[in-house]
Enzyme design. Sequence first.
Site, PDB file in Angstrom:
ATOM      1  N   ASN A  46      -2.584  -7.591  -8.682  1.00  0.00           N
ATOM      2  CA  ASN A  46      -2.308  -7.147  -7.315  1.00  0.00           C
ATOM      3  C   ASN A  46      -3.329  -7.742  -6.347  1.00  0.00           C
ATOM      4  O   ASN A  46      -3.520  -7.252  -5.246  1.00  0.00           O
ATOM      5  CB  ASN A  46      -2.374  -5.620  -7.229  1.00  0.00           C
ATOM      6  CG  ASN A  46      -1.338  -4.959  -8.110  1.00  0.00           C
ATOM      7  OD1 ASN A  46      -0.169  -5.369  -8.105  1.00  0.00           O
ATOM      8  ND2 ASN A  46      -1.733  -3.979  -8.886  1.00  0.00           N
ATOM      9  N   HIS A 132       4.863   6.318  -5.989  1.00  0.00           N
ATOM     10  CA  HIS A 132       3.927   6.111  -7.098  1.00  0.00           C
ATOM     11  C   HIS A 132       3.711   7.398  -7.907  1.00  0.00           C
ATOM     12  O   HIS A 132       3.729   8.505  -7.366  1.00  0.00           O
ATOM     13  CB  HIS A 132       2.588   5.653  -6.501  1.00  0.00           C
ATOM     14  CG  HIS A 132       1.606   5.159  -7.505  1.00  0.00           C
ATOM     15  ND1 HIS A 132       0.597   5.941  -8.002  1.00  0.00           N
ATOM     16  CD2 HIS A 132       1.482   3.954  -8.109  1.00  0.00           C
ATOM     17  CE1 HIS A 132      -0.130   5.238  -8.860  1.00  0.00           C
ATOM     18  NE2 HIS A 132       0.394   4.018  -8.942  1.00  0.00           N
ATOM     19  N   GLU A 170       5.699   5.514   0.285  1.00  0.00           N
ATOM     20  CA  GLU A 170       4.867   4.323   0.235  1.00  0.00           C
ATOM     21  C   GLU A 170       5.251   3.433   1.411  1.00  0.00           C
ATOM     22  O   GLU A 170       6.350   3.566   1.953  1.00  0.00           O
ATOM     23  CB  GLU A 170       5.106   3.561  -1.075  1.00  0.00           C
ATOM     24  CG  GLU A 170       4.587   4.308  -2.291  1.00  0.00           C
ATOM     25  CD  GLU A 170       4.685   3.509  -3.588  1.00  0.00           C
ATOM     26  OE1 GLU A 170       4.663   2.266  -3.524  1.00  0.00           O
ATOM     27  OE2 GLU A 170       4.776   4.124  -4.642  1.00  0.00           O
ATOM     28  N   SER A 174       5.916  -0.623  -4.917  1.00  0.00           N
ATOM     29  CA  SER A 174       5.197  -1.528  -5.813  1.00  0.00           C
ATOM     30  C   SER A 174       6.084  -2.244  -6.824  1.00  0.00           C
ATOM     31  O   SER A 174       5.745  -3.327  -7.280  1.00  0.00           O
ATOM     32  CB  SER A 174       4.097  -0.776  -6.533  1.00  0.00           C
ATOM     33  OG  SER A 174       4.597   0.408  -7.091  1.00  0.00           O
ATOM     34  N   ASP A 198       1.408   6.039   1.939  1.00  0.00           N
ATOM     35  CA  ASP A 198       0.516   5.403   0.972  1.00  0.00           C
ATOM     36  C   ASP A 198       0.772   3.898   1.075  1.00  0.00           C
ATOM     37  O   ASP A 198       1.823   3.415   0.654  1.00  0.00           O
ATOM     38  CB  ASP A 198       0.841   5.936  -0.432  1.00  0.00           C
ATOM     39  CG  ASP A 198       0.033   5.238  -1.524  1.00  0.00           C
ATOM     40  OD1 ASP A 198      -0.619   4.219  -1.237  1.00  0.00           O
ATOM     41  OD2 ASP A 198       0.078   5.713  -2.673  1.00  0.00           O
ATOM     42  N   HIS A 201      -0.025  -1.271  -1.207  1.00  0.00           N
ATOM     43  CA  HIS A 201       0.366  -2.683  -1.327  1.00  0.00           C
ATOM     44  C   HIS A 201       0.571  -3.369   0.016  1.00  0.00           C
ATOM     45  O   HIS A 201       0.847  -4.565   0.063  1.00  0.00           O
ATOM     46  CB  HIS A 201       1.646  -2.819  -2.152  1.00  0.00           C
ATOM     47  CG  HIS A 201       1.452  -2.416  -3.580  1.00  0.00           C
ATOM     48  ND1 HIS A 201       0.997  -3.282  -4.545  1.00  0.00           N
ATOM     49  CD2 HIS A 201       1.619  -1.227  -4.202  1.00  0.00           C
ATOM     50  CE1 HIS A 201       0.917  -2.655  -5.699  1.00  0.00           C
ATOM     51  NE2 HIS A 201       1.284  -1.400  -5.521  1.00  0.00           N
ATOM     52  N   LYS A 230      -6.100  -3.365  -4.638  1.00  0.00           N
ATOM     53  CA  LYS A 230      -5.124  -4.435  -4.460  1.00  0.00           C
ATOM     54  C   LYS A 230      -5.712  -5.521  -3.550  1.00  0.00           C
ATOM     55  O   LYS A 230      -6.581  -6.249  -3.980  1.00  0.00           O
ATOM     56  CB  LYS A 230      -3.813  -3.844  -3.967  1.00  0.00           C
ATOM     57  CG  LYS A 230      -3.003  -3.277  -5.133  1.00  0.00           C
ATOM     58  CD  LYS A 230      -2.906  -1.802  -5.171  1.00  0.00           C
ATOM     59  CE  LYS A 230      -2.374  -1.323  -6.510  1.00  0.00           C
ATOM     60  NZ  LYS A 230      -2.064   0.116  -6.495  1.00  0.00           N
TER      61      LYS A 230
HETATM   62  C1  PLP Z   1      -2.029   1.346  -7.205  1.00  0.00           C
HETATM   63  C2  PLP Z   1      -1.467   2.497  -6.439  1.00  0.00           C
HETATM   64  C3  PLP Z   1      -2.099   3.743  -6.419  1.00  0.00           C
HETATM   65  C4  PLP Z   1      -3.287   4.032  -7.275  1.00  0.00           C
HETATM   66  O1  PLP Z   1      -4.413   3.454  -6.769  1.00  0.00           O
HETATM   67  P1  PLP Z   1      -5.678   3.200  -7.726  1.00  0.00           P
HETATM   68  O2  PLP Z   1      -6.769   2.954  -6.788  1.00  0.00           O
HETATM   69  O3  PLP Z   1      -5.325   2.049  -8.597  1.00  0.00           O
HETATM   70  O4  PLP Z   1      -5.847   4.481  -8.505  1.00  0.00           O
HETATM   71  C5  PLP Z   1      -1.591   4.709  -5.601  1.00  0.00           C
HETATM   72  N1  PLP Z   1      -0.476   4.504  -4.869  1.00  0.00           N
HETATM   73  C6  PLP Z   1       0.183   3.341  -4.896  1.00  0.00           C
HETATM   74  C7  PLP Z   1       1.400   3.161  -4.077  1.00  0.00           C
HETATM   75  C8  PLP Z   1      -0.292   2.305  -5.693  1.00  0.00           C
HETATM   76  O5  PLP Z   1       0.371   1.149  -5.748  1.00  0.00           O
END
Ligand code: PLP
Length: 379
Positions: A46, A132, A170, A174, A198, A201, A230
């Site tokens: 990522n 997620h 999100e 992802s 969230d 990405h 990421k």
């Molecule tokens: C990767 C991800 C997470 C988790 O984040 P980490 O820092 O890896 O624990 C949370 N939400 C989404 C949408 C993600 O892609």
Amino acid sequence: MFKQRIEQALEEREERGLLRKIHKLERGNLFEFRQTTDSVVNYSSNDYMGLASDKQLTQVWQEGLDRYGNGSGSSPLVTGYNNVHSELEETLCDWLGFERAILFNSGFSANQALLFTLLEKGDLLLQDKLNHASLIEAGMLSPATMKRFKHNDVEHLKRLLTDCALVATEGVFSMDGDLAPLADISHAVDGKGWLAVDDAHGIGVVGREGRGSCDYAGVKPTILIVTFGKAFGLSGAAILCDRYVGEYLTQFARHYIYSTSMPLAQAGTLTEAAKMLRSDEWRREKLSELNHYYDQLFESFDGYIKTHTPIKPMILGDSARAVTVANKLRAEGHWVTAIRPPTVPEGRARLRLTLTVNHTRSHLEQLAQSLQHVLKEVR
Ligand SMILES: *Cc1c(COP(=O)(O)O)cnc(C)c1O
């Protein structure tokens, strides 16, 4: 009893061809790495902006270690909070336009902290079905009533929405690489509840100065979650919010209060990473160029899906086929991950490719050639 249960669960996974495997890499998770003697190009990280292996950033981290030592030594409310942490928070607030930023050690814990702290019995939490695992699980464990709306389906969201709801989505999904219709969602939620996005990405990747999918859609959510694993190329996360929510989280979020704060050197490096993501327009331009080239090379493939982001799904349907195709590609020097249920719905097994600024047009050409003949071999 435990042993029997565990054996049964493992056997069942294996029978369904869904057993996951941990790959032991021989070097860092770079865009190109070695497996025994062969060099493999990585399409599974990522690390969209190439910061995980950026030399300038490594130097900032090394200097930080010399200056601040190793660990932070305690949780933030004891003695684990430093100028370096507050500078990172201020940098994020200034860039993303929020009053407060609260730091966490991972996106997973930030999401859990947010939902557990904010929600009470009788509250309604509405989540996109494809959110997620950290959000979905936190929602299930929270005292609120959770409902899931169909993926990116604003009409369905509106039907479920009553007053006083928290809506969580999100920004960029992802597994599909698609964007949430944030303008419509924000409009629907307006006056009825709060919107939490969230943008794990999207941050650094889309929007003006890399401000993420909310900026791209022209909306400001009540709460924005950004993660540092990421585009930032490191790890950790932050919740951005107004000063009241910020104070509330500081007082009540157990994942924040009872967890050792991130090392100072890491916080300092993240500040630098945030500045690079904001100012290095060339990284987004390079990625956008690769994006167009990917479309040109791959649009004729069955299972191709056009996306605005560096996440490229190639839907193959059957789990076993996806795994075989991924293995064959790997043998030819392209590290591509097969994503299977339960991460994606049944019948939607896929290859998931991610583009980073370290890839070149010639990498993509070689990948397209390999994929063409591998897909013919594996029917
Ligand atoms: C990767 C991800 C997470 C988790 O984040 P980490 O820092 O890896 O624990 C949370 N939400 C989404 C949408 C993600 O892609």
